[in-house]
Scaffold this motif. Structure first.
Motif, PDB file in Angstrom:
ATOM      1  N   ILE A 118      39.870 -16.919 -39.163  1.00 43.93           N
ATOM      2  CA  ILE A 118      40.886 -17.408 -38.229  1.00 43.93           C
ATOM      3  C   ILE A 118      40.213 -17.785 -36.915  1.00 43.93           C
ATOM      4  O   ILE A 118      39.378 -17.028 -36.393  1.00 43.93           O
ATOM      5  CB  ILE A 118      41.968 -16.330 -37.985  1.00 43.93           C
ATOM      6  N   ASN A 119      40.581 -18.942 -36.382  1.00 47.15           N
ATOM      7  CA  ASN A 119      40.118 -19.365 -35.063  1.00 47.15           C
ATOM      8  C   ASN A 119      41.239 -19.122 -34.054  1.00 47.15           C
ATOM      9  O   ASN A 119      42.319 -19.699 -34.169  1.00 47.15           O
ATOM     10  CB  ASN A 119      39.728 -20.844 -35.074  1.00 47.15           C
ATOM     11  N   LEU A 120      40.969 -18.260 -33.087  1.00 44.62           N
ATOM     12  CA  LEU A 120      41.982 -17.833 -32.126  1.00 44.62           C
ATOM     13  C   LEU A 120      41.559 -18.229 -30.713  1.00 44.62           C
ATOM     14  O   LEU A 120      40.421 -17.960 -30.301  1.00 44.62           O
ATOM     15  CB  LEU A 120      42.173 -16.313 -32.205  1.00 44.62           C
ATOM     16  N   ASP A 121      42.480 -18.866 -29.980  1.00 40.59           N
ATOM     17  CA  ASP A 121      42.257 -19.220 -28.573  1.00 40.59           C
ATOM     18  C   ASP A 121      43.274 -18.480 -27.711  1.00 40.59           C
ATOM     19  O   ASP A 121      44.483 -18.567 -27.951  1.00 40.59           O
ATOM     20  CB  ASP A 121      42.411 -20.730 -28.362  1.00 40.59           C
ATOM     21  N   VAL A 122      42.754 -17.769 -26.716  1.00 45.40           N
ATOM     22  CA  VAL A 122      43.605 -17.030 -25.775  1.00 45.40           C
ATOM     23  C   VAL A 122      43.267 -17.497 -24.360  1.00 45.40           C
ATOM     24  O   VAL A 122      42.092 -17.524 -23.967  1.00 45.40           O
ATOM     25  CB  VAL A 122      43.403 -15.513 -25.899  1.00 45.40           C
ATOM     26  N   THR A 123      44.290 -17.852 -23.593  1.00 46.48           N
ATOM     27  CA  THR A 123      44.101 -18.297 -22.222  1.00 46.48           C
ATOM     28  C   THR A 123      44.359 -17.139 -21.273  1.00 46.48           C
ATOM     29  O   THR A 123      45.436 -16.527 -21.307  1.00 46.48           O
ATOM     30  CB  THR A 123      45.046 -19.461 -21.889  1.00 46.48           C
ATOM     31  N   ALA A 124      43.372 -16.856 -20.421  1.00 51.59           N
ATOM     32  CA  ALA A 124      43.499 -15.796 -19.425  1.00 51.59           C
ATOM     33  C   ALA A 124      43.588 -16.419 -18.045  1.00 51.59           C
ATOM     34  O   ALA A 124      42.770 -17.270 -17.679  1.00 51.59           O
ATOM     35  CB  ALA A 124      42.301 -14.856 -19.497  1.00 51.59           C
ATOM     36  N   LYS A 125      44.577 -16.001 -17.261  1.00 51.23           N
ATOM     37  CA  LYS A 125      44.777 -16.543 -15.911  1.00 51.23           C
ATOM     38  C   LYS A 125      44.700 -15.418 -14.873  1.00 51.23           C
ATOM     39  O   LYS A 125      45.255 -14.331 -15.084  1.00 51.23           O
ATOM     40  CB  LYS A 125      46.134 -17.247 -15.810  1.00 51.23           C
ATOM     41  N   ASN A 126      44.030 -15.714 -13.780  1.00 51.07           N
ATOM     42  CA  ASN A 126      43.983 -14.803 -12.645  1.00 51.07           C
ATOM     43  C   ASN A 126      44.864 -15.380 -11.536  1.00 51.07           C
ATOM     44  O   ASN A 126      44.473 -16.316 -10.850  1.00 51.07           O
ATOM     45  CB  ASN A 126      42.542 -14.629 -12.146  1.00 51.07           C
ATOM     46  N   PRO A 127      46.063 -14.828 -11.329  1.00 50.75           N
ATOM     47  CA  PRO A 127      46.989 -15.415 -10.347  1.00 50.75           C
ATOM     48  C   PRO A 127      46.696 -15.019  -8.900  1.00 50.75           C
ATOM     49  O   PRO A 127      47.367 -15.507  -7.988  1.00 50.75           O
ATOM     50  CB  PRO A 127      48.344 -14.861 -10.791  1.00 50.75           C
ATOM     51  N   ASN A 128      45.725 -14.160  -8.671  1.00 50.80           N
ATOM     52  CA  ASN A 128      45.452 -13.654  -7.325  1.00 50.80           C
ATOM     53  C   ASN A 128      44.600 -14.632  -6.515  1.00 50.80           C
ATOM     54  O   ASN A 128      43.724 -15.316  -7.049  1.00 50.80           O
ATOM     55  CB  ASN A 128      44.735 -12.305  -7.418  1.00 50.80           C
ATOM     56  N   LYS A 129      44.844 -14.646  -5.204  1.00 51.71           N
ATOM     57  CA  LYS A 129      44.106 -15.528  -4.311  1.00 51.71           C
ATOM     58  C   LYS A 129      42.818 -14.906  -3.790  1.00 51.71           C
ATOM     59  O   LYS A 129      41.866 -15.615  -3.462  1.00 51.71           O
ATOM     60  CB  LYS A 129      44.990 -15.917  -3.123  1.00 51.71           C
ATOM     61  N   LYS A 130      42.781 -13.562  -3.694  1.00 47.12           N
ATOM     62  CA  LYS A 130      41.634 -12.904  -3.077  1.00 47.12           C
ATOM     63  C   LYS A 130      41.016 -11.814  -3.952  1.00 47.12           C
ATOM     64  O   LYS A 130      40.194 -11.040  -3.467  1.00 47.12           O
ATOM     65  CB  LYS A 130      42.058 -12.278  -1.737  1.00 47.12           C
ATOM     66  N   ILE A 131      41.404 -11.748  -5.207  1.00 46.96           N
ATOM     67  CA  ILE A 131      40.914 -10.688  -6.096  1.00 46.96           C
ATOM     68  C   ILE A 131      40.131 -11.311  -7.246  1.00 46.96           C
ATOM     69  O   ILE A 131      40.589 -12.269  -7.880  1.00 46.96           O
ATOM     70  CB  ILE A 131      42.079  -9.841  -6.651  1.00 46.96           C
ATOM     71  N   VAL A 132      38.976 -10.724  -7.542  1.00 45.10           N
ATOM     72  CA  VAL A 132      38.125 -11.161  -8.648  1.00 45.10           C
ATOM     73  C   VAL A 132      38.086 -10.042  -9.684  1.00 45.10           C
ATOM     74  O   VAL A 132      37.926  -8.859  -9.327  1.00 45.10           O
ATOM     75  CB  VAL A 132      36.697 -11.488  -8.166  1.00 45.10           C
ATOM     76  N   PHE A 133      38.231 -10.407 -10.975  1.00 52.39           N
ATOM     77  CA  PHE A 133      38.174  -9.437 -12.061  1.00 52.39           C
ATOM     78  C   PHE A 133      36.833  -9.549 -12.789  1.00 52.39           C
ATOM     79  O   PHE A 133      36.351 -10.653 -13.053  1.00 52.39           O
ATOM     80  CB  PHE A 133      39.315  -9.653 -13.063  1.00 52.39           C
ATOM     81  N   TYR A 134      36.261  -8.381 -13.140  1.00 50.01           N
ATOM     82  CA  TYR A 134      35.024  -8.325 -13.922  1.00 50.01           C
ATOM     83  C   TYR A 134      35.344  -7.641 -15.253  1.00 50.01           C
ATOM     84  O   TYR A 134      35.661  -6.445 -15.284  1.00 50.01           O
ATOM     85  CB  TYR A 134      33.943  -7.553 -13.170  1.00 50.01           C
ATOM     86  N   TYR A 135      35.252  -8.422 -16.346  1.00 59.82           N
ATOM     87  CA  TYR A 135      35.609  -7.921 -17.668  1.00 59.82           C
ATOM     88  C   TYR A 135      34.373  -7.480 -18.444  1.00 59.82           C
ATOM     89  O   TYR A 135      33.349  -8.171 -18.440  1.00 59.82           O
ATOM     90  CB  TYR A 135      36.344  -8.995 -18.475  1.00 59.82           C
ATOM     91  N   ASP A 136      34.497  -6.343 -19.120  1.00 65.01           N
ATOM     92  CA  ASP A 136      33.514  -5.928 -20.120  1.00 65.01           C
ATOM     93  C   ASP A 136      33.751  -6.747 -21.391  1.00 65.01           C
ATOM     94  O   ASP A 136      34.741  -7.490 -21.474  1.00 65.01           O
ATOM     95  CB  ASP A 136      33.673  -4.445 -20.410  1.00 65.01           C
ATOM     96  N   PRO A 137      32.865  -6.645 -22.399  1.00 68.42           N
ATOM     97  CA  PRO A 137      33.131  -7.338 -23.665  1.00 68.42           C
ATOM     98  C   PRO A 137      34.518  -6.991 -24.217  1.00 68.42           C
ATOM     99  O   PRO A 137      34.945  -5.836 -24.187  1.00 68.42           O
ATOM    100  CB  PRO A 137      32.026  -6.838 -24.581  1.00 68.42           C
ATOM    101  N   ILE A 138      35.207  -8.014 -24.717  1.00 73.51           N
ATOM    102  CA  ILE A 138      36.579  -7.859 -25.193  1.00 73.51           C
ATOM    103  C   ILE A 138      36.577  -7.799 -26.723  1.00 73.51           C
ATOM    104  O   ILE A 138      35.968  -8.639 -27.384  1.00 73.51           O
ATOM    105  CB  ILE A 138      37.454  -9.036 -24.728  1.00 73.51           C
ATOM    106  N   SER A 139      37.256  -6.795 -27.261  1.00 76.66           N
ATOM    107  CA  SER A 139      37.438  -6.701 -28.708  1.00 76.66           C
ATOM    108  C   SER A 139      38.852  -7.126 -29.058  1.00 76.66           C
ATOM    109  O   SER A 139      39.818  -6.761 -28.366  1.00 76.66           O
ATOM    110  CB  SER A 139      37.193  -5.268 -29.198  1.00 76.66           C
ATOM    111  N   VAL A 140      38.994  -7.900 -30.119  1.00 74.06           N
ATOM    112  CA  VAL A 140      40.297  -8.379 -30.553  1.00 74.06           C
ATOM    113  C   VAL A 140      40.522  -7.957 -31.997  1.00 74.06           C
ATOM    114  O   VAL A 140      39.595  -7.965 -32.816  1.00 74.06           O
ATOM    115  CB  VAL A 140      40.417  -9.922 -30.414  1.00 74.06           C
ATOM    116  N   THR A 141      41.740  -7.553 -32.284  1.00 75.06           N
ATOM    117  CA  THR A 141      42.131  -7.148 -33.635  1.00 75.06           C
ATOM    118  C   THR A 141      43.395  -7.898 -34.012  1.00 75.06           C
ATOM    119  O   THR A 141      44.367  -7.929 -33.235  1.00 75.06           O
ATOM    120  CB  THR A 141      42.403  -5.636 -33.704  1.00 75.06           C
TER     121      THR A 141
END
Length: 261
Positions: A118-141
């Motif tokens: 299966i080919n899966l596309d997920v869109t992630a949005k950061n709605p904040n103006k002054k905040i930055v997110f740092y993600y570790d590796p993401i696992s999907v099931t």
């Protein structure tokens, strides 16, 4: 013959008369027999009563009071700092959306094993103006609505800038686990359905946020997407799942010692 004079009372056993004493003194009463406990242990001596240690108790009370005051002050300062940060940065959760899902392979083998691609596309949005997110590796099931495992995949760590949109692409494949008879029967019934197999997508990772010079500790985050229906392909051509009704829920999972909330 002269008359004999008899004593007016018997002499006491200790040699003292019960009547008048020697030299006109007062009469001495015989002690009670047997002797009472008061006579044996000295009733005139005052009983021993230990005095409470007031100094130690007062010290303990003072320590408890000051400890409580200190904790309340720390909680108050943390609450004030949180309110200030909220009004300065207006933090919002990131949002996730299932953009596309294509099924290249989805079938059951004779040994009750799921084979999927299966080919899966997920869109992630950061709605904040002054905040930055740092993600570790993401696992999907990917599972069915009945939690029958269909496949899994992963995505590398990345930095999610403020007001940024990132497309996450996953190549989901089955892990080769054997299903029980009830799961096989349920999955085959759903694969024959015209509406397709209802799928559930779960993403798990750790994320930390940066607000100016302040960085938060890593927090567990789980994204659950439901409402996807994928028809299995009948030939070599991949089928496109319906994602119009897909909705994703973001849950922060804070871990305190051994408990996760």
């Amino acid at each position: 013959m002269a008359d004999r004079v008899y004593p007016s009372a018997k002499p006491a056993a200790n040699g003292t008369a019960t009547g008048a004493g020697v030299g006109g003194g007062a009469a001495v009463a015989n002690p009670a027999f047997p002797a009472t406990k008061a006579q044996l242990y000295g009733a005139s001596r005052p009983a021993y009563r230990p005095q409470p240690r007031r100094h130690r108790r007062s010290c303990c009370c003072s320590c408890c009071i000051w400890t409580t005051i200190t904790i309340l002050i720390i909680i108050l300062l943390a609450a004030v700092a949180g309110i200030i940060l909220y009004f300065l940065y207006r933090p919002h959760r990131p949002t996730f959306t299932v953009s596309a899902l294509k099924v290249a392979t989805l079938n059951l083998t004779s040994s009750s094993t799921v084979v999927s691609a299966i080919n899966l596309d997920v869109t992630a949005k950061n709605p904040n103006k002054k905040i930055v997110f740092y993600y570790d590796p993401i696992s999907v099931t990917v599972t069915t609505d009945d939690d029958i495992a269909v496949g899994d995949a992963s995505f590398p760590s990345f930095t999610h800038r403020a007001k940024n949109t990132t497309l996450l692409k996953f190549a989901v494949k089955s892990s080769g686990g054997q299903l029980d008879d009830a799961s096989v029967s349920k999955l085959r019934s759903e694969m024959r359905s015209k509406s397709g197999v209802p799928l559930k997508i779960k993403l798990e990772t750790k994320v930390k946020a940066k607000m100016g010079a302040l960085k938060t500790p890593k927090i567990l985050i789980r994204v659950t997407c439901e409402g996807v229906k994928a028809p299995p392909p009948t030939g070599k051509t991949a089928t496109t799942a319906s994602t119009a009704n897909a909705k994703c829920k973001v849950d922060w999972r804070v871990k305190i010692w051994k408990w996760t909330f």
